[in-house]
Design an enzyme around this catalytic site. Sequence first.
Site, mmCIF file in Angstrom:
data_model
loop_
_atom_site.group_PDB
_atom_site.id
_atom_site.type_symbol
_atom_site.label_atom_id
_atom_site.label_comp_id
_atom_site.label_asym_id
_atom_site.label_seq_id
_atom_site.Cartn_x
_atom_site.Cartn_y
_atom_site.Cartn_z
ATOM 1 N N LYS A 283 -43.502 -29.066 54.910
ATOM 2 C CA LYS A 283 -43.162 -27.988 53.974
ATOM 3 C C LYS A 283 -42.681 -26.750 54.720
ATOM 4 O O LYS A 283 -41.650 -26.153 54.401
ATOM 5 C CB LYS A 283 -44.370 -27.670 53.098
ATOM 6 C CG LYS A 283 -44.186 -26.434 52.217
ATOM 7 C CD LYS A 283 -45.080 -25.299 52.670
ATOM 8 C CE LYS A 283 -44.906 -24.067 51.806
ATOM 9 N NZ LYS A 283 -45.775 -22.954 52.232
ATOM 10 N N CYS A 368 -44.346 -22.749 26.842
ATOM 11 C CA CYS A 368 -43.339 -23.352 27.729
ATOM 12 C C CYS A 368 -42.123 -23.781 26.920
ATOM 13 O O CYS A 368 -42.253 -24.447 25.884
ATOM 14 C CB CYS A 368 -43.938 -24.551 28.467
ATOM 15 S SG CYS A 368 -42.771 -25.406 29.548
ATOM 16 N N CYS A 374 -41.455 -32.496 28.218
ATOM 17 C CA CYS A 374 -42.433 -32.757 29.276
ATOM 18 C C CYS A 374 -43.425 -33.827 28.830
ATOM 19 O O CYS A 374 -44.121 -33.649 27.820
ATOM 20 C CB CYS A 374 -43.173 -31.473 29.651
ATOM 21 S SG CYS A 374 -44.454 -31.709 30.895
#
Length: 393
Positions: A283, A368, A374
């Site tokens: 990362k 959201c 989703c």
Amino acid sequence: MLPSLLAQALSARISLLPLSSHAKTLRMSATRRSSRSLSSEAESPSSELDPTLDFQHLEPEKGCDVSDGEKRVYGRKKRAKRIIEVDGETAKEESADKKASGPIDIEDFAYHKINLSATSNGINISASFPANKRKSTHLSIKSKANVPANWEAVFDGIRKMRLAEDAPVDTMGCEKAGLSLPPKERRFAVLVSSLLSSQTKDAVTNGKSSGAIKRLSDKGLLDADAIVKSDEATIAGVIYPVGFYSRKAHYLKKVAEICLEKYQGDIPNSLNELLALPGVGPKMAHLVMNVGWNNVQGICVDTHVHRICNRLGWVSRPGTRQKTSTPEETRVSLETWLPRDLWDPINPLLVGFGQTVCTPLRPQCSSCGINQLCPAAFKESGSPTSKAKRSQK
């Protein structure tokens, strides 16, 4: 009575006469009966005739001057059969007079028997022709990786929710470190910020007034030479309360020494060399390459990107539909289908989304903008809406 006896005697005498060589080779036109007989012999399994022989163009023996009309013996040609196999099973017979070298007709295959293999270069058809004249044909379809449905709509929805740029990453992310410094010093500052950010909130690492990077800069400890000259206890005291501050102070000393000895105080410019530094993982290495060297070689996946990609169903473990278990597995899976021009912006986009809406605990699914797209919406155990639904049951 006398003419009858005379005819029989004459017939017997003629049958005893020897035949000339010319008469022996003479072949008369076959009658319909003889044609049937010849055809049945050609089709009989016990026949010794070559099934590929063309009787319609049989040449007379040498020395025969029979006319063209008498040269041919008419018979039925036995048609050889060639079997097409699809994945080892007989699908259809094809006439032998059909050219084997021609393009494969897709109608010759049984659809449910076609062997499909996931590849990425379109359709590849390979055929083999064994000695027994059977043709085994395998159709391999190399399709693109399994791209998630509606991912573009989801991506655009998240981007709209992030237009306000009100997440901590927008002002205190690792890429904000050392903005006012020269390129070389700034690259080192980004590397230090990335190393300190592991398991630490952005405000603790890069807070404008009291972040660890700000304190290191104020004390002149944000370059390799100064860190090497300082001791670990001093560095640990400056970066506290960064998570694992004592261990990170040790890593900072080692990283600074390597950068001075091998890179003249700069940082490595390759992914493998960055990964070789103490305390630097994938990362951090990808983020430093993206920000420090403007060289995007992979996606920077942290805990937010890892969590959200699994909630959206964008990633899975190789060969399964199970969620990825580590950020590195998420990175590998995500890179198989996400367009390369989105590898860099997806990190701050999803990190900010994870900090404000799709939080680790109690995600704000009701507010959201993509909750209808989703698959994990209202299903997390910490979601207020999911708790309300369970209480109603």
